[in-house]
Enzyme design. Structure first.
Site, PDB file in Angstrom:
ATOM      1  N   LYS A  63      28.139  46.925  33.030  1.00 29.69           N
ATOM      2  CA  LYS A  63      26.914  46.422  33.592  1.00 29.69           C
ATOM      3  C   LYS A  63      27.580  46.849  35.957  1.00 29.69           C
ATOM      4  O   LYS A  63      28.231  46.538  36.288  1.00 29.69           O
ATOM      5  CB  LYS A  63      26.573  45.369  34.254  1.00 29.69           C
ATOM      6  CG  LYS A  63      25.191  44.556  34.683  1.00 29.69           C
ATOM      7  CD  LYS A  63      25.081  44.943  35.867  1.00 29.69           C
ATOM      8  CE  LYS A  63      25.528  44.931  37.311  1.00 29.69           C
ATOM      9  NZ  LYS A  63      25.581  45.091  38.360  1.00 29.69           N
ATOM     10  N   GLU A  69      39.850  41.040  38.301  1.00 30.15           N
ATOM     11  CA  GLU A  69      40.046  41.857  38.918  1.00 30.15           C
ATOM     12  C   GLU A  69      39.686  42.071  40.265  1.00 30.15           C
ATOM     13  O   GLU A  69      38.393  42.492  40.669  1.00 30.15           O
ATOM     14  CB  GLU A  69      40.545  43.206  38.495  1.00 30.15           C
ATOM     15  CG  GLU A  69      41.387  43.722  37.396  1.00 30.15           C
ATOM     16  CD  GLU A  69      41.456  45.092  37.103  1.00 30.15           C
ATOM     17  OE1 GLU A  69      41.031  46.465  37.292  1.00 30.15           O
ATOM     18  OE2 GLU A  69      42.724  45.479  36.055  1.00 30.15           O
TER      19      GLU A  69
HETATM   20  P1  NAD Z   1      30.802  41.873  44.043  1.00 30.13           P
HETATM   21  O1  NAD Z   1      31.968  41.052  43.370  1.00 30.13           O
HETATM   22  O2  NAD Z   1      30.228  41.868  44.928  1.00 30.13           O
HETATM   23  O3  NAD Z   1      30.017  43.188  42.498  1.00 30.13           O
HETATM   24  C1  NAD Z   1      30.665  43.204  41.680  1.00 30.13           C
HETATM   25  C2  NAD Z   1      29.936  43.258  40.296  1.00 30.13           C
HETATM   26  O4  NAD Z   1      29.528  41.943  39.819  1.00 30.13           O
HETATM   27  C3  NAD Z   1      28.477  44.415  40.604  1.00 30.13           C
HETATM   28  O5  NAD Z   1      28.271  44.619  39.629  1.00 30.13           O
HETATM   29  C4  NAD Z   1      27.831  42.829  40.897  1.00 30.13           C
HETATM   30  O6  NAD Z   1      26.584  43.226  40.715  1.00 30.13           O
HETATM   31  C5  NAD Z   1      28.387  42.093  39.704  1.00 30.13           C
HETATM   32  N1  NAD Z   1      27.506  40.531  40.262  1.00 30.13           N
HETATM   33  C6  NAD Z   1      28.085  40.295  41.479  1.00 30.13           C
HETATM   34  N2  NAD Z   1      26.909  38.643  41.296  1.00 30.13           N
HETATM   35  C7  NAD Z   1      27.453  38.239  39.633  1.00 30.13           C
HETATM   36  C8  NAD Z   1      27.185  37.521  39.078  1.00 30.13           C
HETATM   37  N3  NAD Z   1      27.027  36.659  39.843  1.00 30.13           N
HETATM   38  N4  NAD Z   1      27.321  38.046  37.854  1.00 30.13           N
HETATM   39  C9  NAD Z   1      27.689  38.419  37.228  1.00 30.13           C
HETATM   40  N5  NAD Z   1      27.917  39.728  37.857  1.00 30.13           N
HETATM   41  C10 NAD Z   1      27.728  39.215  39.316  1.00 30.13           C
HETATM   42  O7  NAD Z   1      31.846  42.773  44.566  1.00 30.13           O
HETATM   43  P2  NAD Z   1      31.456  45.193  45.113  1.00 30.13           P
HETATM   44  O8  NAD Z   1      31.428  44.358  46.448  1.00 30.13           O
HETATM   45  O9  NAD Z   1      30.708  45.312  43.632  1.00 30.13           O
HETATM   46  O10 NAD Z   1      32.960  45.645  45.149  1.00 30.13           O
HETATM   47  C11 NAD Z   1      34.075  44.304  45.866  1.00 30.13           C
HETATM   48  C12 NAD Z   1      35.236  44.165  45.663  1.00 30.13           C
HETATM   49  O11 NAD Z   1      35.415  44.271  44.836  1.00 30.13           O
HETATM   50  C13 NAD Z   1      35.846  43.831  46.541  1.00 30.13           C
HETATM   51  O12 NAD Z   1      36.374  41.929  46.952  1.00 30.13           O
HETATM   52  C14 NAD Z   1      37.421  44.391  46.210  1.00 30.13           C
HETATM   53  O13 NAD Z   1      38.605  43.614  46.980  1.00 30.13           O
HETATM   54  C15 NAD Z   1      36.924  44.376  44.400  1.00 30.13           C
HETATM   55  N6  NAD Z   1      38.016  45.200  44.131  1.00 30.13           N
HETATM   56  C16 NAD Z   1      38.815  44.995  43.451  1.00 30.13           C
HETATM   57  C17 NAD Z   1      39.796  45.836  42.139  1.00 30.13           C
HETATM   58  C18 NAD Z   1      41.083  45.331  41.866  1.00 30.13           C
HETATM   59  O14 NAD Z   1      41.403  45.663  41.305  1.00 30.13           O
HETATM   60  N7  NAD Z   1      41.740  43.836  42.210  1.00 30.13           N
HETATM   61  C19 NAD Z   1      39.440  46.751  42.818  1.00 30.13           C
HETATM   62  C20 NAD Z   1      38.274  47.627  43.586  1.00 30.13           C
HETATM   63  C21 NAD Z   1      37.551  46.061  44.098  1.00 30.13           C
HETATM   64  O1  6OD Z   2      43.704  52.624  39.890  1.00 29.32           O
HETATM   65  C1  6OD Z   2      43.499  52.085  39.059  1.00 29.32           C
HETATM   66  O2  6OD Z   2      43.566  51.251  37.388  1.00 29.32           O
HETATM   67  C2  6OD Z   2      43.222  50.518  39.781  1.00 29.32           C
HETATM   68  N1  6OD Z   2      42.665  49.551  38.490  1.00 29.32           N
HETATM   69  C3  6OD Z   2      42.912  50.722  41.036  1.00 29.32           C
HETATM   70  C4  6OD Z   2      42.067  49.948  42.109  1.00 29.32           C
HETATM   71  C5  6OD Z   2      41.742  49.736  42.873  1.00 29.32           C
HETATM   72  C6  6OD Z   2      40.513  49.409  43.782  1.00 29.32           C
HETATM   73  O3  6OD Z   2      39.532  49.308  44.180  1.00 29.32           O
END
Ligand code: NAD
Ligand code: 6OD
Length: 486
Positions: A178, A254
């Protein structure tokens, strides 16, 4: 108008409900496509297809056959590089100069790296003594976990989705993905590549839609999904963890961060400036590992602030096709509202706005884009919202420190623990800091540099579990213990 459909059992299918949502280019507000929104019917069909595929040719393939197919998937992405690049940049507004170096090549690499790894991973085997003297052979085998639910975010759509799909498939699982509702295009396009590469129907499935009360929630609640791997916000991770508790399904999370950079006076300042510029402003600050808090040792504070300001002001803001541009738009107007609300909060809380803090002037044809200025603040208290909450925008706050202990304490002061960057030429200090900082990954004199065979993940509220290298294999397989009495 182009439509983006679900990819279920090797075919593109629309939603029974006929519900569609808009996929909008954040650079110019133009409608890219209408996207089918999955209901429970489509999610169930995708999970059923994934379950059935486990028992089909995919489940009977040797590792060598499977990994050969995954190499073809990687080659297929590379062969259609320009289409993936166009789709990713239209969805996100990021510069092609960035996505062509990071997003798309990593999308391909994620299949090759894990295909090669699974071929070479060993499991334990022991010859045992038994009282009758005949002995036993006790060994472990890795088996796929089953149907994996993959939920991915919008900031690095292809990279972060394939970072999970690559190892999941290498281990013999099937997946239902998804993608973020903001960025459905490359995940959808990958279906064509899977078919062309000979991935059997039902192994890779995609359902589009939103999170809560939509495709995301339906997928995580589905009882026939064996494990869920998620990248996104910490709050969403909590919700998904609760959903996974039903049926005692494993999760890999993550999550968000509010990462600290620590710049010591003994650093190589050129490198520290270049690295901090990238870590604060690359991908318009929409990188979970990015630096939003910078702590600088007092003797070099003024010079650091002045040079980072100059670097931020030299960034070239532009649309994806502009070859000079190294700073794009935010992913959406909704996200822009969030980022600008923090720009306002910073002013309200008394920050000194070193640079930026608003919206750049753009040419008329780009005036409707989700642009914000790269922004630097100083002078905020440690407990201000701007310094403690993840903004996920192109901005950072810089604060001076006087001792190493103080810098480490500041870095560790928040409930997040994703990443950190230390800038110093003193090797002992680098080792001490790396040991003491509470984060899943600590860079010294670098940022976003990582061998994909190493562990990746967050500590504290930035995640649960580790992926990368054999750690991905741990999540995507069950180790089965077999003991044979001889
Ligand atoms: P988000 O949590 O809003 O959404 C991520 C995904 O989850 C989307 O596909 C969304 O539709 C889905 N989602 C949302 N609510 C849900 C629910 N109740 N049940 C199931 N699925 C659901 O995050 P975002 O705004 O898309 O991304 C930004 C965030 O992601 C930031 O907080 C960022 O730090 C984090 N992020 C973390 C990493 C990591 O590796 N730790 C990497 C990239 C982004
Ligand atoms: O490089 C990767 O494998 C990884 N998970 C990066 C995450 C980036 C976050 O925005």
């Amino acid at each position: 108008m182009k439509e983006i459909k679900h990819f279920i059992n090797g075919q593109y299918v629309g939603s029974a409900s006929g519900k569609l949502f808009d996929n909008v280019n954040p650079v110019n507000g133009q409608l890219i496509a209408k996207v089918h929104e999955a209901g429970e019917t489509e999610v169930d069909a995708a999970v059923k297809a994934a379950r059935a595929a486990l028992k089909g040719p995919w489940g009977r393939m040797t590792v060598a056959e499977r990994t050969e197919i995954l190499h073809r998937v990687a080659d297929g992405i590379t062969a259609r590089f320009d289409e993936f690049l166009e789709a990713e940049c239209q969805d996100t507004g990021k510069p092609k100069s960035l996505a062509s170096h990071i997003d798309i090549p990593r999308g391909a690499a994620n299949f090759k790296v894990f295909a090669d790894l699974i071929k070479n991973v060993a499991t334990e085997a022991f010859e045992m003594a038994t009282p009758d003297g005949a002995g036993a052979l006790n060994y472990a085998v890795r088996r796929p976990k089953g149907v994996i639910g993959v939920i991915s975010p919008w900031n690095l759509p292809l990279l972060l989705m394939t970072w999970k799909v690559g190892p999941a498939l290498a281990c013999g699982n099937t997946v239902v993905v998804k993608p973020s509702e903001e960025t459905p295009s490359t995940t959808a396009l990958l279906g064509e590549v899977m078919n062309a590469a000979g991935v059997p129907a039902g192994v890779y499935n995609v359902v589009h839609g939103f999170g809560g009360d939509s495709a995301g929630a339906f997928l995580t609640a589905h009882p026939d999904v064996d494990a869920i791997t998620f990248t996104g916000e910490t709050g969403t991770g909590e919700t998904i963890m609760r959903a996974a508790a039903k049926g005692v399904r494993q999760v890999s999370l993550e999550l968000g961060g509010k990462n600290a950079g620590i710049v010591f006076a003994d650093c190589d300042l050129d490198k520290a400036i270049e690295g901090t510029l990238r870590s604060a402003f690359a991908n318009c600050g929409q990188v979970c590992l990015g630096t939003e808090r910078v702590y600088v040792e007092r003797p070099i504070f003024d010079e650091f602030v002045a040079r980072l300001k100059a670097g931020a002001e030299a960034l070239k803001i532009g649309e994806p096709n502009d070859p000079e541009a190294n700073f794009g738009s935010l992913v959406s107007h909704k996200h822009r509202e969030k980022v600008l609300s923090y720009y306002q909060k910073a002013k309200d809380e008394g920050a000194t706005v070193v640079t930026g803090g608003g919206v750049p002037e753009m040419p008329a044809h780009l005036a409707g884009g989700a642009w914000v200025q790269p922004t630097i603040w100083t002078g905020l208290p440690d407990d201000s919202a701007v310094v403690t909450e993840e903004i996920f925008g192109p901005c950072c706050h810089i604060r001076p420190f006087d001792t190493e202990e103080e810098a480490i304490e500041l870095a560790n002061s928040l409930p997040y623990g994703l990443a950190s960057a230390i800038w110093t030429e003193n090797a002992s200090r680098a080792h001490r800091g790396a040991g003491q900082i509470e984060a899943g990954i600590v860079w010294v004199n670098s940022w976003f540099l990582r061998d994909l065979r190493t562990a990746f993940g967050g500590s504290k509220q930035s995640g649960i579990g580790r992926e990368g290298g054999v750690h991905s294999l741990e999540f995507y397989t069950e180790l089965k213990n077999v003991c044979i009495k001889l």
